[in-house]
Design an enzyme around this catalytic site. Structure first.
Site, PDB file in Angstrom:
ATOM      1  N   LYS A  61      21.118  32.421  49.031  1.00 30.88           N
ATOM      2  CA  LYS A  61      21.431  31.946  47.686  1.00 30.88           C
ATOM      3  C   LYS A  61      22.847  31.390  47.603  1.00 30.88           C
ATOM      4  O   LYS A  61      23.086  30.398  46.937  1.00 30.88           O
ATOM      5  CB  LYS A  61      21.286  33.099  46.696  1.00 30.88           C
ATOM      6  CG  LYS A  61      19.852  33.450  46.435  1.00 30.88           C
ATOM      7  CD  LYS A  61      19.707  34.188  45.134  1.00 30.88           C
ATOM      8  CE  LYS A  61      20.068  35.623  45.270  1.00 30.88           C
ATOM      9  NZ  LYS A  61      19.578  36.449  44.161  1.00 30.88           N
ATOM     10  N   ARG A  89      13.649  39.772  57.262  1.00 31.26           N
ATOM     11  CA  ARG A  89      13.782  38.594  56.399  1.00 31.26           C
ATOM     12  C   ARG A  89      13.064  37.398  56.998  1.00 31.26           C
ATOM     13  O   ARG A  89      12.916  37.298  58.217  1.00 31.26           O
ATOM     14  CB  ARG A  89      15.256  38.228  56.224  1.00 31.26           C
ATOM     15  CG  ARG A  89      16.012  39.159  55.324  1.00 31.26           C
ATOM     16  CD  ARG A  89      17.484  38.832  55.350  1.00 31.26           C
ATOM     17  NE  ARG A  89      17.830  37.792  54.403  1.00 31.26           N
ATOM     18  CZ  ARG A  89      18.243  38.034  53.159  1.00 31.26           C
ATOM     19  NH1 ARG A  89      18.321  39.262  52.716  1.00 31.26           N
ATOM     20  NH2 ARG A  89      18.571  37.048  52.363  1.00 31.26           N
ATOM     21  N   GLU A 117      18.553  39.460  41.985  1.00 28.15           N
ATOM     22  CA  GLU A 117      19.783  39.365  41.232  1.00 28.15           C
ATOM     23  C   GLU A 117      19.753  38.003  40.540  1.00 28.15           C
ATOM     24  O   GLU A 117      19.578  36.981  41.210  1.00 28.15           O
ATOM     25  CB  GLU A 117      20.967  39.454  42.209  1.00 28.15           C
ATOM     26  CG  GLU A 117      22.217  39.905  41.531  1.00 28.15           C
ATOM     27  CD  GLU A 117      23.413  39.931  42.468  1.00 28.15           C
ATOM     28  OE1 GLU A 117      23.232  40.003  43.698  1.00 28.15           O
ATOM     29  OE2 GLU A 117      24.537  39.870  41.941  1.00 28.15           O
TER      30      GLU A 117
HETATM   31  P1  ATP Z   1      20.442  35.930  49.566  1.00 25.05           P
HETATM   32  O1  ATP Z   1      20.864  36.775  50.708  1.00 25.05           O
HETATM   33  O2  ATP Z   1      19.600  34.759  49.913  1.00 25.05           O
HETATM   34  O3  ATP Z   1      21.574  35.553  48.681  1.00 25.05           O
HETATM   35  P2  ATP Z   1      19.622  38.270  48.243  1.00 25.05           P
HETATM   36  O4  ATP Z   1      18.973  39.184  49.181  1.00 25.05           O
HETATM   37  O5  ATP Z   1      21.001  38.574  47.873  1.00 25.05           O
HETATM   38  O6  ATP Z   1      19.447  36.802  48.736  1.00 25.05           O
HETATM   39  P3  ATP Z   1      18.293  39.197  45.921  1.00 25.05           P
HETATM   40  O7  ATP Z   1      18.182  38.576  44.597  1.00 25.05           O
HETATM   41  O8  ATP Z   1      19.099  40.432  46.052  1.00 25.05           O
HETATM   42  O9  ATP Z   1      18.817  38.097  46.924  1.00 25.05           O
HETATM   43  O10 ATP Z   1      16.854  39.373  46.543  1.00 25.05           O
HETATM   44  C1  ATP Z   1      15.785  40.028  45.917  1.00 25.05           C
HETATM   45  C2  ATP Z   1      14.906  40.596  46.979  1.00 25.05           C
HETATM   46  O11 ATP Z   1      14.440  39.578  47.852  1.00 25.05           O
HETATM   47  C3  ATP Z   1      15.643  41.601  47.842  1.00 25.05           C
HETATM   48  O12 ATP Z   1      14.827  42.750  47.957  1.00 25.05           O
HETATM   49  C4  ATP Z   1      15.799  40.919  49.155  1.00 25.05           C
HETATM   50  O13 ATP Z   1      15.740  41.863  50.188  1.00 25.05           O
HETATM   51  C5  ATP Z   1      14.619  39.959  49.196  1.00 25.05           C
HETATM   52  N1  ATP Z   1      14.902  38.789  50.028  1.00 25.05           N
HETATM   53  C6  ATP Z   1      15.906  37.898  49.865  1.00 25.05           C
HETATM   54  N2  ATP Z   1      15.885  36.965  50.827  1.00 25.05           N
HETATM   55  C7  ATP Z   1      14.847  37.248  51.634  1.00 25.05           C
HETATM   56  C8  ATP Z   1      14.293  36.662  52.815  1.00 25.05           C
HETATM   57  N3  ATP Z   1      14.815  35.570  53.363  1.00 25.05           N
HETATM   58  N4  ATP Z   1      13.194  37.220  53.369  1.00 25.05           N
HETATM   59  C9  ATP Z   1      12.661  38.307  52.813  1.00 25.05           C
HETATM   60  N5  ATP Z   1      13.120  38.922  51.719  1.00 25.05           N
HETATM   61  C10 ATP Z   1      14.205  38.416  51.118  1.00 25.05           C
HETATM   62 MG    MG Z   2      21.162  40.808  47.127  1.00 23.45          MG
END
Ligand code: ATP
Ligand code: MG
Length: 544
Positions: free
Chosen positions: A266, A256, A31
């Site tokens: 984020k 994760r 995102e």
């Molecule tokens: P955050 O929870 O840190 O705000 P998010 O998951 O909302 O991150 P996205 O932009 O939606 O952020 O993430 C893109 C991809 O990265 C998604 O498929 C998410 O599952 C993966 N992702 C995000 N954080 C992690 C992590 N700590 N370990 C593994 N994969 C991750």
């Molecule tokens: Mg997300």
């Protein structure tokens, strides 16, 4: 390092063997609402490396269905991070490119009697939803006719309603044990300009509705996401089935990646930046890819670290030590080892001629001859580190300089301290020493042993520098505690000093080992008049 065998790879192998898929297509769907962190690197590396093993392809798709927090500057930053990791997406796409198709599919659902326009507000919806142990109640708007729903949904799109006044919901099962299946909202009204589609739309699809549609349109075969989407998979499959998508993608979840004493969300990273608790997303203390890059981490060190953590369905918190080990292993052999004096103390060698500089050939690394040699300067005035001097030799273990004691200046001569110069407050400001010309490094037999070997830089040729030293941003790994209270007040320390003249033309992100002090990278803010270095890590683990 290569991707180890893991459960997703096994699934892909089987799917190819059974003819379930003819090629592997994955996607990374960030995102664009902040910068990527090292947790995202796990998702990026997993998607790209898995596809690569099977000669498949990986798309970069911006999941930009929520215009409230998204911004094009993040789009560019994310592209750059992925490129830096060494990956090239087969295609760069935007979820918003499919808003038209997504809208049409919502209409399809309405026509099938599988979606309805609901007037409940957020709070009412929560009440109707029930709990984990209690079934929900049907919305009073659930039985609107298809024609009324079509009319109202069109009016939603045409901007007839305020934000939150109406939603479009999938008609599934308010008694489902899976809360995500209790008539989830699939479209909401948001009157705000979108970074990609401008003011064309005022209704936006929810992730759970948009994502499977996007995957299907792109021909994604294996849609990988982190484990918290586990109980959304059933809805993902429902959308694919009920929208009669011609291509059927499947979702798989992995754990994760978290790192000790670090924040990896984020939302919180954004808060750190916006509250000025760090300098910016590229602050060298940040776990963002741009921050790690500025700190001096190499692409390989990040990749090896992530690959080394393996992949399973369980979230993992890995010690930050492991990340440091990865960069140390990567740099140890490849970087030049040079002299930097931090917290300098002036030394005058009283029996060395004034205005004379002697140049000594020194290899950059005794472990890697290919790096070659440079000349280091020696003269009447040199700097040593304050820490390398104590007025009185405290004990036998003290292998540095003291009054009346002789040490070797690394690669140069033995010097002996004869006198200490102090200021009016009693601080030591200068040492008066003498050197012994016959002790020149490499000149053969010497009849005595020095009390240690310390490094130095020559004063008139060395370059004024600033050294940034870091500790973890967070005091602990307890994500339940308030973030601001957990902030480590000592996470950034600045020291002054000098580096040898060889570094006068250093460029951004050039990496070095500073002898006895650690691995460093030249900062973006470094200038000729004042060089700036960020410590990547110490030479050895200080882990207890
Ligand atoms: P955050 O929870 O840190 O705000 P998010 O998951 O909302 O991150 P996205 O932009 O939606 O952020 O993430 C893109 C991809 O990265 C998604 O498929 C998410 O599952 C993966 N992702 C995000 N954080 C992690 C992590 N700590 N370990 C593994 N994969 C991750
Ligand atoms: Mg997300």
């Amino acid at each position: 390092m290569e991707l180890e065998s893991n459960f997703i790879k096994t699934i892909m192998e089987e799917d190819l063997k059974n003819g379930k898929v003819s090629e592997i297509v994955t996607r990374f769907p960030p995102e664009p609402n902040a910068y990527l962190h090292i947790g995202h690197a796990r998702a990026i590396i997993t998607n790209f490396e898995l596809a690569k093993i099977f000669n498949g392809k990986t798309n970069l798709r911006f999941d930009d269905t929520n215009p409230v927090k998204e911004d094009s500057s993040f789009v560019e930053a994310i592209k750059e991070d992925i490129k830096w990791l060494g990956y090239e997406p087969a295609q760069v796409l935007f979820g918003s490119d499919y808003f038209g198709q997504t809208y049409d599919l919502a209409v399809t659902l309405i026509n099938k009697g599988l979606a309805y326009v609901c007037d409940l507000n957020q709070e009412e919806m929560r009440e109707y939803r029930g709990t984990l142990t209690e079934a929900g109640k049907n919305s009073p708007y659930r039985n609107r006719s298809i024609s009324e729903n079509l009319q109202l949904f069109k009016e939603m799109r045409d901007g007839k309603f305020e934000d939150g006044e109406k939603t479009l919901r999938a008609k599934i099962d308010m008694a489902s044990p899976n809360m995500n299946m209790r008539d989830p909202v699939i479209y909401r009204i948001i009157h705000i300009e979108h970074h990609n589609t401008g003011n064309k739309w005022c209704i936006y699809p929810m992730y759970d509705f948009a994502h499977p549609i996007q995957d299907s349109i792109e021909g994604v075969t294996h849609s990988l996401c982190s484990i918290e989407y586990d109980d959304h998979r059933i809805l993902y499959d429902w959308v694919v089935e009920k929208c009669d998508m011609p291509h059927i993608p499947h979702q798989y979840e992995f754990g994760r990646l978290n790192i000790t004493n670090t924040i990896m969300s984020k939302r919180y990273l954004k808060q750190l930046v916006e509250s000025n608790l760090v300098k910016w997303y590229d602050d060298p203390r940040m776990p963002t890819l741009t921050g790690l890059r500025r700190r001096g981490y190499t692409r390989d060190s990040i990749k090896n670290f992530v690959l080394g953590t393996g992949l399973s369905r369980i979230n993992s918190t890995v010690s930050s030590e492991m990340l440091e080990t990865s960069i140390r292993n990567d740099l140890n052999y490849q970087v030049k080892r040079v002299n930097a004096v931090l917290n300098p103390l002036k030394v005058t060698i009283t029996n060395y001629p004034e205005n004379e500089i002697e140049w000594i050939d020194v290899e950059y690394s005794k472990d890697n001859e290919a790096l070659g040699t440079r000349k280091i300067a020696f003269g009447r005035n040199v700097y040593i580190e304050k820490e390398d001097f104590l007025e009185l030799k405290p004990n036998k273990k003290w292998k540095r300089l003291s009054l009346g004691i002789e040490v070797r200046l690394m690669h140069a001569y033995f010097i002996k301290c004869n006198e200490i110069v102090k200021d009016s407050e009693g601080n030591i400001v200068e040492l008066l020493c003498t050197y012994d010309p016959i002790t020149k490094s490499g000149s053969g037999f010497i009849d005595r042993k020095p009390n240690g070997n310390i490094h130095f830089v020559e004063a008139t040729t060395s370059r004024k520098s600033v050294f940034n030293h870091f500790e973890p941003l967070m005091l602990d790994s307890d994500s339940k505690r308030d973030m601001v209270e957990r902030l480590n007040p000592n996470s950034w320390k600045t020291l002054n000093g000098f580096v040898e003249i060889d570094l006068k033309d250093t460029y951004s992100l050039e990496r070095f080992q500073f002898i006895r002090n650690g691995y460093y990278a030249t900062d973006y803010d470094s200038k000729k008049e004042l060089l700036v270095f960020n410590r990547i890590c110490e030479l050895r683990s200080s882990f207890k």
